[in-house]
Write a protein that holds these residues in place. Structure first.
Motif, PDB file in Angstrom:
ATOM      1  N   GLU A 113       0.785  -1.284  -0.088  1.00 23.47           N
ATOM      2  CA  GLU A 113       0.143  -0.072  -0.011  1.00 23.47           C
ATOM      3  C   GLU A 113       0.866   1.392   0.031  1.00 23.47           C
ATOM      4  OE1 GLU A 113      -3.307   0.121  -0.418  1.00 23.47           O
ATOM      5  OE2 GLU A 113      -3.181  -1.869  -0.669  1.00 23.47           O
ATOM      6  N   ARG A 114       1.889   1.208   0.614  1.00 23.88           N
ATOM      7  CA  ARG A 114       2.977   2.297   0.902  1.00 23.88           C
ATOM      8  C   ARG A 114       3.372   2.712  -0.629  1.00 23.88           C
ATOM      9  NH1 ARG A 114       2.607   6.879   2.405  1.00 23.88           N
ATOM     10  NH2 ARG A 114       2.112   6.132   4.577  1.00 23.88           N
ATOM     11  N   SER A 115       3.667   1.559  -1.318  1.00 23.68           N
ATOM     12  CA  SER A 115       4.376   1.527  -2.710  1.00 23.68           C
ATOM     13  C   SER A 115       3.220   2.361  -3.519  1.00 23.68           C
ATOM     14  CB  SER A 115       4.747   0.295  -3.094  1.00 23.68           C
ATOM     15  OG  SER A 115       5.730  -0.345  -2.315  1.00 23.68           O
ATOM     16  N   LYS A 116       1.992   1.895  -3.547  1.00 23.51           N
ATOM     17  CA  LYS A 116       1.108   2.517  -4.240  1.00 23.51           C
ATOM     18  C   LYS A 116       0.889   3.990  -4.192  1.00 23.51           C
ATOM     19  CE  LYS A 116      -2.723  -0.265  -4.498  1.00 23.51           C
ATOM     20  NZ  LYS A 116      -3.580  -1.371  -4.119  1.00 23.51           N
ATOM     21  N   PHE A 117       0.839   4.284  -2.860  1.00 21.84           N
ATOM     22  CA  PHE A 117       0.639   5.697  -2.487  1.00 21.84           C
ATOM     23  C   PHE A 117       1.784   6.716  -3.166  1.00 21.84           C
ATOM     24  CE2 PHE A 117      -1.571   4.557   1.575  1.00 21.84           C
ATOM     25  CZ  PHE A 117      -2.752   4.445   0.858  1.00 21.84           C
ATOM     26  N   ALA A 118       3.082   6.234  -3.019  1.00 20.90           N
ATOM     27  CA  ALA A 118       4.393   6.770  -3.552  1.00 20.90           C
ATOM     28  C   ALA A 118       4.267   6.812  -5.050  1.00 20.90           C
ATOM     29  CB  ALA A 118       5.646   6.176  -3.052  1.00 20.90           C
ATOM     30  N   ILE A 119       3.738   5.631  -5.838  1.00 15.89           N
ATOM     31  CA  ILE A 119       3.614   5.696  -7.053  1.00 15.89           C
ATOM     32  C   ILE A 119       2.847   6.839  -7.526  1.00 15.89           C
ATOM     33  CG2 ILE A 119       3.023   4.702  -9.335  1.00 15.89           C
ATOM     34  CD1 ILE A 119       4.203   2.064  -7.906  1.00 15.89           C
ATOM     35  N   LEU A 120       1.672   7.011  -7.010  1.00  7.29           N
ATOM     36  CA  LEU A 120       0.644   7.897  -7.166  1.00  7.29           C
ATOM     37  C   LEU A 120       1.209   9.358  -7.146  1.00  7.29           C
ATOM     38  CD1 LEU A 120      -2.784   6.629  -5.778  1.00  7.29           C
ATOM     39  CD2 LEU A 120      -1.989   6.894  -8.303  1.00  7.29           C
ATOM     40  N   ASP A 121       1.795   9.553  -6.098  1.00  9.12           N
ATOM     41  CA  ASP A 121       2.546  11.046  -5.739  1.00  9.12           C
ATOM     42  C   ASP A 121       3.586  11.158  -6.988  1.00  9.12           C
ATOM     43  OD1 ASP A 121       0.960  11.294  -3.520  1.00  9.12           O
ATOM     44  OD2 ASP A 121       2.538  10.472  -2.102  1.00  9.12           O
ATOM     45  N   PHE A 122       4.396  10.289  -7.432  1.00  9.68           N
ATOM     46  CA  PHE A 122       5.166  10.591  -8.543  1.00  9.68           C
ATOM     47  C   PHE A 122       4.651  10.889  -9.734  1.00  9.68           C
ATOM     48  CE2 PHE A 122       7.871   9.175 -11.869  1.00  9.68           C
ATOM     49  CZ  PHE A 122       9.042   9.334 -11.409  1.00  9.68           C
ATOM     50  N   VAL A 123       3.532  10.034 -10.113  1.00 14.50           N
ATOM     51  CA  VAL A 123       2.778  10.389 -11.339  1.00 14.50           C
ATOM     52  C   VAL A 123       2.077  11.711 -11.459  1.00 14.50           C
ATOM     53  CG1 VAL A 123       0.636   9.367 -12.899  1.00 14.50           C
ATOM     54  CG2 VAL A 123       2.500   7.687 -11.658  1.00 14.50           C
ATOM     55  N   ASN A 124       1.676  12.190 -10.208  1.00 20.80           N
ATOM     56  CA  ASN A 124       0.897  13.452 -10.189  1.00 20.80           C
ATOM     57  C   ASN A 124       1.810  14.526 -10.471  1.00 20.80           C
ATOM     58  OD1 ASN A 124      -1.520  12.550  -9.674  1.00 20.80           O
ATOM     59  ND2 ASN A 124      -1.097  12.472  -7.465  1.00 20.80           N
TER      60      ASN A 124
END
Length: 627
Positions: A113-124
Motif C-alpha cells: 500500500e505504501r508503494s502504491k501511494f508513492a507511485i501516485l504521488d510520483f505520477v501526479n
C-alpha cells in the motif's frame, strides 16, 4: 542521389529483361508465320513499308517506361529539407512487486500500500510523459499499457494486490525481460522503475539488466521495507497468523538492498529506499528525471531527404507517350502519327506533363500525421489531427484518424468519442471502419476496469459486441471483425459466469451467516441463564403482553442476542438509574407505564435515544425489570 529502396531497381532490370526476351520470341514466331504465308522472294516486297529500326525504338521506349517506373518505386532521394520534430517525451514503466512478502508491515500500512501511494504521488508530478504498470511476482504481465491517461493508470494501480499473480516468488529477471518488450520504441528516454523488497530473487536479474542496458533501457530500483525485516501476515484479526517455513519457524522478510543496487548500476540507473513516506521515488524524480536536458524535451529540427520519385515517374510517362505516337511504317518525312480523335487530349497532356515532372514532391507526400502514425509516433499524430480538427471540426476522416491515434495512445474514452462523431459520415466504408475501431476501444476500456469493477467491464464489452455487429452488417465478409466479435463474446461469457458464481457464493455465505445467527438466538431462548430462570415465572406474562416494546427499546435477556444486550446496557443513562433507584425505594418495582414514559423522554424526534453513554459507565444489573 541515393535510393531508399534500391531492391526495386534490380526488380526493374529483371522485368525489362523478361520483356525483351518475350519480344524476341514473338518476333521469331512472326517471321516463321510470314514464311508460311508467302515465298521468300515475295517477303521483301510485302514488308517494305515496315521499318525494323522504328520497331526497335518503340521496344526500347517501352522498356524505358517500365524501368523508370521501377526507379520511381525505389524512392530516389536528392537533397534534403528541415522539419520540426516534436518531443517524444519519456516512457516510464512501473514494475511493482505483488509477492506475499509485500504484505509485511515494517512500513505502514504495509509495503504494497505504501508503494502504491508513492507511485501516485510520483505520477501526479509528471507532465505529458507516458506511464505504464506491470505487476510481477513469480511472473510478470502488463496491466496498464503506456498511456498519458493518468486517471486510467490510477484505476489500474488501485486494483493491484497480492492475489493478482498466482505464481509465487519474486522473479526480477522476468519483469525486466517483459519490460524490454513493452519499451521497444523510439522514445527519447525509456525508464523502468522496479518497486520491490528484493527478496527470493529468481532467474539471473543481473544478466537481464545487462541486456536491457544494451537496448538503452534505464532501470531504477526502489527498495521497500527495512533491513531488520518483519513477519509476513497471513490473516488479521483477534488471532493473527504469520507465514512459517517447513520447520515451523516464522519467516522474516528483509529488504535486500545490495541486489537492487547492482541491478540499477548495470544500466546507469539509481537505487533508493522507499522510506516511510515514499522518499525514494521523490529522490529518483529530483536527481534523474528533473535533470534531463531541456533541448531533448523541446522541439528540434530534423533533416529529411527530399523524395524525387516524381521525376522518374514523369520520364516514364513521357517515354510511354512518345512510344504511343511513334509509327512503325516507313513513311517519308513522318516519324509520328496522332489519331484525329486524340489530338485535343494529347495537347492537354503536353501541358500537364511538365507539371507532373517538376511538381513539388511535398504536395503529394503523406501528411505529417500519417507519417507520424506510420513511424509509431502516435502522440505526434494525435496532436496533428487535433490541430486539423480545430479548423474543420466536422471532418469525418480527421475524426476517424484522431480516434485511431488516440486509441494507440490508450486514450480509449477520447477514441470512442471521436469514432462516434465519425459515424455521422455518409461514407459507408468509413462507418464500417469506425464501428470496428470503436469496438476495439470499448474492449480495451473494459480491460482497464476488469480487476477493480467487473460489472463495468461487462457493460463495456457488451458495447464492443454491438459495435462489431454493426461493422459486420456493413461488411459481412470482414474476417477481422468476425474474429474479434467471437473473441469478445467468449471473454464476456467467461466473465459473466465468474460473476454468477461469485454472487452465488456470496448468497450462500449470507445464508450461512443468517442460519448461524438464528441458531444462536434459538439456543439462547431454549437455555436461559440461571438468573433469568429464577425470574421467569415472575416476568413471562408481562413480556408476552408487550412485544412492541421489545422491538423499540425494551429488552428481555432470554430473547435477545448477546450483542444487543451489550448495546442496551451501554445505552442506559445515569439519570435513568437515579430515578429508578428512587422508584425502587418507594415502590420496589417500576410500573409499565412509568417505563414507557421514561423511554419516550429519552428519545428525540427521529426515534433514537438522545444521549451518549460514557465509555467508563458500567450499568447495574437490570435483570428482572420489565422494561
Amino acid at each position: 542521389m541515393n535510393f531508399a529502396q534500391p531492391q526495386w531497381i534490380a526488380a526493374g532490370l529483371l522485368c525489362c529483361s523478361a520483356i525483351y526476351l518475350l519480344h524476341l520470341h514473338l518476333e521469331k514466331k512472326r517471321n516463321l508465320a510470314l514464311q508460311v504465308f508467302a515465298a521468300q522472294t515475295l517477303l521483301a516486297g510485302l514488308t517494305r513499308n515496315v521499318s525494323s529500326n522504328k520497331r526497335k525504338i518503340r521496344l526500347f521506349l517501352l522498356l524505358g517506361t517500365v524501368f523508370f517506373c521501377f526507379m520511381a518505386l525505389a524512392r530516389p532521394q536528392y537533397g534534403h529539407h528541415w522539419i520540426e520534430v516534436k518531443r517524444k517525451g519519456i516512457d516510464i514503466l512501473f514494475a511493482i512487486d505483488t509477492s506475499a512478502s509485500m504484505l509485511a508491515e515494517d512500513i505502514r500500512p504495509n509495503r504494497l500500500e505504501r508503494s502504491k501511494f508513492a507511485i501516485l504521488d510520483f505520477v501526479n508530478r509528471l507532465e505529458g510523459d507516458r506511464v505504464g504498470l506491470m505487476p510481477f511476482a513469480g511472473s510478470a504481465y502488463l496491466m496498464s499499457p503506456l498511456t498519458v491517461d493518468y486517471h486510467a493508470f490510477e484505476q489500474s494501480l488501485q486494483a493491484v494486490d497480492t492475489t493478482l499473480i498466482p505464481d509465487p516468488g519474486t522473479n526480477l529477471a522476468a519483469a525486466i525481460t517483459q519490460a524490454e518488450s513493452v519499451l521497444r520504441n523510439d522514445a527519447n528516454h525509456k525508464l523502468l522503475i522496479i518497486v520491490t523488497d528484493g527478496e527470493n530473487l529468481q532467474g539471473d536479474a543481473i544478466a537481464a539488466a545487462s541486456t536491457a542496458a544494451e537496448r538503452d533501457l534505464t532501470i531504477f530500483t526502489v527498495g521497500v521495507g527495512t533491513p531488520e525485516g518483519e513477519l509476513i501476515p497471513l490473516k488479521k484479526g483477534d488471532s493473527p497468523e504469520f507465514v512459517k517455513n517447513d520447520s515451523g519457524q516464522f519467516v522474516v522478510s528483509r529488504l535486500d538492498e545490495q541486489s537492487l543496487r547492482d541491478i540499477a548500476q548495470k544500466t546507469d540507473g539509481l537505487y533508493a529506499p522507499l522510506g516511510n513516506r515514499g522518499q525514494g521515488l521523490q529522490t529518483i524524480y529530483n536527481e534523474k528525471l528533473i535533470l534531463i536536458p531541456k533541448e531533448e524535451l523541446a522541439e528540434k529540427r530534423h533533416k529529411v531527404p527530399v523524395e524525387r520519385f516524381p521525376w522518374f515517374l514523369g520520364i516514364a510517362l513521357l517515354l510511354l507517350f512518345v512510344e504511343y505516337l511513334m509509327v512503325s511504317r516507313r513513311i517519308e518525312g513522318l516519324a509520328f502519327q496522332l489519331p484525329r480523335k486524340l489530338r485535343g487530349k494529347t495537347i492537354m497532356m503536353l501541358f500537364l506533363l511538365p507539371a507532373a515532372i517538376f511538381h513539388s514532391p511535398s504536395a503529394i507526400m503523406a501528411s505529417p500525421g500519417e507519417q507520424a502514425f506510420q513511424e509509431e509516433d502516435y502522440l505526434a499524430a494525435a496532436e496533428y489531427y487535433d490541430n486539423a480538427l480545430a479548423d474543420d471540426p466536422d471532418n469525418a476522416a480527421l475524426l476517424y484518424n484522431y480516434g485511431t491515434a488516440a486509441y494507440k495512445n490508450n486514450l480509449h474514452d477520447e477514441a470512442i468519442t471521436s469514432f462516434n462523431r465519425a459515424l455521422q459520415s455518409d461514407d459507408l466504408l468509413l462507418q464500417q471502419k469506425a464501428y470496428y475501431n470503436r469496438g476495439n476501444a470499448q474492449f480495451k476500456k473494459g480491460e482497464e476496469s476488469l480487476q477493480a469493477d467487473p460489472r463495468k467491464t461487462i457493460g463495456h464489452w457488451q458495447n464492443a459486441l454491438a459495435s462489431y455487429e454493426a461493422s459486420l452488417q456493413l461488411q459481412p465478409d470482414n474476417k477481422e471483425a468476425a474474429a474479434n466479435h467471437d473473441f469478445v463474446e467468449k471473454k464476456l461469457e467467461e466473465l459473466q459466469q465468474r460473476q454468477q458464481e461469485q454472487n452465488k457464493e456470496e448468497k450462500n455465505q449470507g445464508e450461512k451467516d443468517t442460519d448461524s445467527e438464528n441458531g444462536n438466538q434459538n439456543s439462547s431462548e431454549q437455555e436461559p441463564p440461571p438468573e433469568q430462570q429464577d425470574k421467569e415465572g415472575e416476568n413471562s406474562g408481562e413480556i408476552a403482553a408487550e412485544p412492541e416494546e421489545q422491538e423499540r427499546g425494551g429488552r428481555e435477556e432470554t430473547t435477545e442476542p448477546e450483542e444487543q444486550e451489550d448495546t442496551e446496557k451501554k445505552s442506559q443513562p445515569e439519570s435513568s438509574k437515579d430515578g429508578e433507584k428512587q422508584r425502587q425505594g418507594q415502590e420496589g418495582k417500576m410500573s409499565k407505564e412509568e417505563a414507557r414514559q421514561l423511554l419516550e423522554e429519552m428519545k428525540n424526534e427521529d426515534g433514537t435515544l438522545n444521549f451518549i453513554p460514557k465509555t467508563d459507565h458500567k450499568p447495574s444489573n437490570t435483570q428482572g425489570r420489565n422494561w
